[in-house]
Design a protein around this motif. Structure first.
Motif, PDB file in Angstrom:
ATOM      1  N   GLN A  66     -94.917  99.864  82.245  1.00 48.51           N
ATOM      2  CA  GLN A  66     -95.933 100.187  82.486  1.00 48.51           C
ATOM      3  C   GLN A  66     -96.819  99.310  83.095  1.00 48.51           C
ATOM      4  O   GLN A  66     -97.202  98.639  84.349  1.00 48.51           O
ATOM      5  CB  GLN A  66     -96.334 101.975  83.455  1.00 48.51           C
ATOM      6  CG  GLN A  66     -96.745 101.934  84.145  1.00 48.51           C
ATOM      7  CD  GLN A  66     -96.867 103.331  83.683  1.00 48.51           C
ATOM      8  OE1 GLN A  66     -97.333 103.753  82.968  1.00 48.51           O
ATOM      9  NE2 GLN A  66     -98.293 103.613  84.858  1.00 48.51           N
ATOM     10  N   LEU A  67     -97.371  98.779  81.858  1.00 48.62           N
ATOM     11  CA  LEU A  67     -98.832  98.150  82.162  1.00 48.62           C
ATOM     12  C   LEU A  67     -98.161  96.788  82.646  1.00 48.62           C
ATOM     13  O   LEU A  67     -99.012  95.963  82.853  1.00 48.62           O
ATOM     14  CB  LEU A  67     -99.343  97.984  80.718  1.00 48.62           C
ATOM     15  CG  LEU A  67     -99.735  99.429  80.479  1.00 48.62           C
ATOM     16  CD1 LEU A  67    -100.348  99.455  78.923  1.00 48.62           C
ATOM     17  CD2 LEU A  67    -101.104  99.899  81.511  1.00 48.62           C
ATOM     18  N   SER A  68     -97.061  96.291  82.561  1.00 46.60           N
ATOM     19  CA  SER A  68     -96.564  95.255  81.882  1.00 46.60           C
ATOM     20  C   SER A  68     -95.848  94.983  83.810  1.00 46.60           C
ATOM     21  O   SER A  68     -96.890  93.954  84.657  1.00 46.60           O
ATOM     22  CB  SER A  68     -95.121  94.433  82.236  1.00 46.60           C
ATOM     23  OG  SER A  68     -95.337  94.818  79.733  1.00 46.60           O
ATOM     24  N   LEU A  69     -95.814  95.886  84.160  1.00 44.32           N
ATOM     25  CA  LEU A  69     -95.467  95.976  85.960  1.00 44.32           C
ATOM     26  C   LEU A  69     -96.982  95.579  86.613  1.00 44.32           C
ATOM     27  O   LEU A  69     -97.156  95.198  87.797  1.00 44.32           O
ATOM     28  CB  LEU A  69     -95.066  96.816  86.258  1.00 44.32           C
ATOM     29  CG  LEU A  69     -93.556  96.998  85.563  1.00 44.32           C
ATOM     30  CD1 LEU A  69     -92.349  98.351  86.394  1.00 44.32           C
ATOM     31  CD2 LEU A  69     -92.453  95.549  86.554  1.00 44.32           C
ATOM     32  N   GLU A  70     -97.825  96.195  86.079  1.00 40.39           N
ATOM     33  CA  GLU A  70     -98.942  96.921  86.371  1.00 40.39           C
ATOM     34  C   GLU A  70     -99.695  95.388  86.748  1.00 40.39           C
ATOM     35  O   GLU A  70    -100.060  94.511  88.138  1.00 40.39           O
ATOM     36  CB  GLU A  70     -99.823  97.166  85.989  1.00 40.39           C
ATOM     37  CG  GLU A  70     -99.525  99.353  86.743  1.00 40.39           C
ATOM     38  CD  GLU A  70    -100.611 100.297  85.741  1.00 40.39           C
ATOM     39  OE1 GLU A  70    -101.352  99.469  84.576  1.00 40.39           O
ATOM     40  OE2 GLU A  70    -100.348 101.170  86.067  1.00 40.39           O
ATOM     41  N   GLU A  71     -99.478  94.360  85.461  1.00 37.68           N
ATOM     42  CA  GLU A  71    -100.154  93.276  85.371  1.00 37.68           C
ATOM     43  C   GLU A  71     -99.237  92.828  85.719  1.00 37.68           C
ATOM     44  O   GLU A  71    -100.317  91.812  87.114  1.00 37.68           O
ATOM     45  CB  GLU A  71     -99.879  92.980  83.710  1.00 37.68           C
ATOM     46  CG  GLU A  71    -100.836  91.309  83.651  1.00 37.68           C
ATOM     47  CD  GLU A  71    -100.524  91.210  82.257  1.00 37.68           C
ATOM     48  OE1 GLU A  71    -101.575  90.437  81.632  1.00 37.68           O
ATOM     49  OE2 GLU A  71     -99.444  91.252  81.468  1.00 37.68           O
ATOM     50  N   PHE A  99     -97.903  92.831  89.623  1.00 33.24           N
ATOM     51  CA  PHE A  99     -98.272  92.873  91.410  1.00 33.24           C
ATOM     52  C   PHE A  99     -99.645  92.610  90.967  1.00 33.24           C
ATOM     53  O   PHE A  99     -99.952  92.463  92.054  1.00 33.24           O
ATOM     54  CB  PHE A  99     -97.893  94.689  90.795  1.00 33.24           C
ATOM     55  CG  PHE A  99     -96.635  94.977  90.946  1.00 33.24           C
ATOM     56  CD1 PHE A  99     -95.742  94.185  92.276  1.00 33.24           C
ATOM     57  CD2 PHE A  99     -96.217  96.083  90.276  1.00 33.24           C
ATOM     58  CE1 PHE A  99     -94.841  94.784  92.368  1.00 33.24           C
ATOM     59  CE2 PHE A  99     -94.939  96.913  90.215  1.00 33.24           C
ATOM     60  CZ  PHE A  99     -93.882  95.867  91.346  1.00 33.24           C
ATOM     61  N   ARG A 100    -100.525  92.648  90.089  1.00 30.54           N
ATOM     62  CA  ARG A 100    -102.177  92.081  90.112  1.00 30.54           C
ATOM     63  C   ARG A 100    -101.994  90.515  90.362  1.00 30.54           C
ATOM     64  O   ARG A 100    -103.313  90.527  91.156  1.00 30.54           O
ATOM     65  CB  ARG A 100    -103.017  93.123  89.204  1.00 30.54           C
ATOM     66  CG  ARG A 100    -104.137  93.111  89.087  1.00 30.54           C
ATOM     67  CD  ARG A 100    -104.934  93.825  88.650  1.00 30.54           C
ATOM     68  NE  ARG A 100    -104.364  93.477  86.578  1.00 30.54           N
ATOM     69  CZ  ARG A 100    -104.280  94.320  86.053  1.00 30.54           C
ATOM     70  NH1 ARG A 100    -103.776  95.256  86.288  1.00 30.54           N
ATOM     71  NH2 ARG A 100    -102.934  94.171  84.876  1.00 30.54           N
TER      72      ARG A 100
END
Length: 330
Positions: free
Chosen positions: A251-256, A258-259
């Protein structure tokens, strides 16, 4: 006793020369005609001589450990009913006939003598042992859903088919946990009977059960028995923290991504994927072992069912017959 069938009183013993004779005499008085067999478990005193003088048959088990002695007794002694009791003279023999009746007349495969200390004598049950027994009983009840309130009692009456389908593998004081797990896995009828528990006679040997080391060993055994009995649930619980950690990392990697449009901290993504693979492997291992365990339990259950049940006179309820002829004329 001849109408009841062959009854064996089996007693595992290690250095109990001062108490074993009294145990044998008291149980023979309550169960006249029963065969008494003592397993001398690597004793360094005169336990075997005292048991022989009291009228018991004596077999020798050189491998030290209560589980080793019980394994030898249950394997070598042939009977219809087994009364399992320790040789330290702490349990009430007067409830043995009732425990035996529950097996022979009511069809229970295991009856447990629940240890009860008389009012004002609670100090005979050491505080550490009382706490440990309560904690281990709670753990077992939660893991196996078996309603036994004294899971570590060594006072039991067992049916022949329970004994001869029981694959003993423990060597020490974990034997009671293994008996309980066997009952839970094959779903046998069982119950408890209150039995007075008193302190060891002053001349007897010191207690052999260590509160901490044996308690930890019994706890580990309970967890292993749970793993072996319900591997899918056990491995799913092991996989859960790995899955949660993997989900967090991914999840943290996906947020990074998309950001920023890219994953800057790639090791975090790799750790997440690796954790997910570990969780998946544990879950798959649980599925495979669940199938193996079911096959094993079916074999044990068939071995259990192949032996005649404990009821000496099965209770058959006759339903009232309806007169079909009179019903046709009505």
């Amino acid at each position: 006793m001849s109408d009841l069938g062959r009854v064996a009183i089996v007693i595992p013993c290690h250095n109990e020369e001062h108490t074993i004779g009294n145990v044998i005499r008291r149980f023979r008085q309550e169960l006249p005609g029963a065969t008494v067999v003592v397993a001398d478990n690597a004793s360094t005193d005169e336990t075997a001589v005292a048991a022989w003088k009291a009228g018991a048959q004596v077999i020798f088990e050189p491998r030290l450990g209560k589980g080793e002695a019980v394994r030898r007794l249950l394997a070598d002694v042939d009977a219809d009913y087994y009364v399992l009791i320790d040789g330290d003279d702490t349990m009430d023999s007067r409830v043995a006939p009732e425990m035996l009746r529950l097996v022979s007349d009511e069809g229970y495969d295991m009856v447990v003598g629940k240890r009860v200390t008389p009012a004002g004598e609670q100090d005979v049950y050491r505080r550490g042992h009382r706490f440990g027994n309560g904690f281990l009983t709670w753990v077992f009840q939660k893991l196996f859903k078996l309603e036994i309130t004294d899971t570590l009692s060594g006072y039991r009456v067992l049916s022949r088919r329970f004994v001869k389908s029981f694959p003993v593998s423990s060597a020490g004081f974990e034997i009671e946990a293994e008996l309980n797990a066997h009952a839970a896995v094959i779903g046998v009828p069982l119950c408890e009977v209150p039995a007075r528990y008193v302190s060891r006679p002053p001349e007897s040997s010191q207690p052999k059960l260590s509160t901490f080391s044996d308690g930890a060993r019994i706890l580990r055994r309970n967890l292993r028995l749970f793993r072996d009995a319900r591997p899918f649930l056990a491995f799913s619980l092991l996989a859960l923290p790995w899955f949660i950690f993997a989900a967090l990392m991914i999840q943290l990697s996906l947020e990074e991504f998309f950001r920023n449009g890219e994953v800057i901290r790639s090791p975090r993504l790799l750790v997440g994927i690796g954790s997910f693979l570990v969780a998946l492997l544990l879950w798959m291992a649980g599925m495979i072992m669940e199938r193996i365990t079911r096959n094993r339990n079916e074999i044990i259950r068939l071995a259990y069912l192949a032996i005649r049940g404990p009821l000496r006179r099965p209770k058959i309820v006759t339903m009232p017959r309806h007169d079909a002829t009179s019903r046709r004329h009505d």
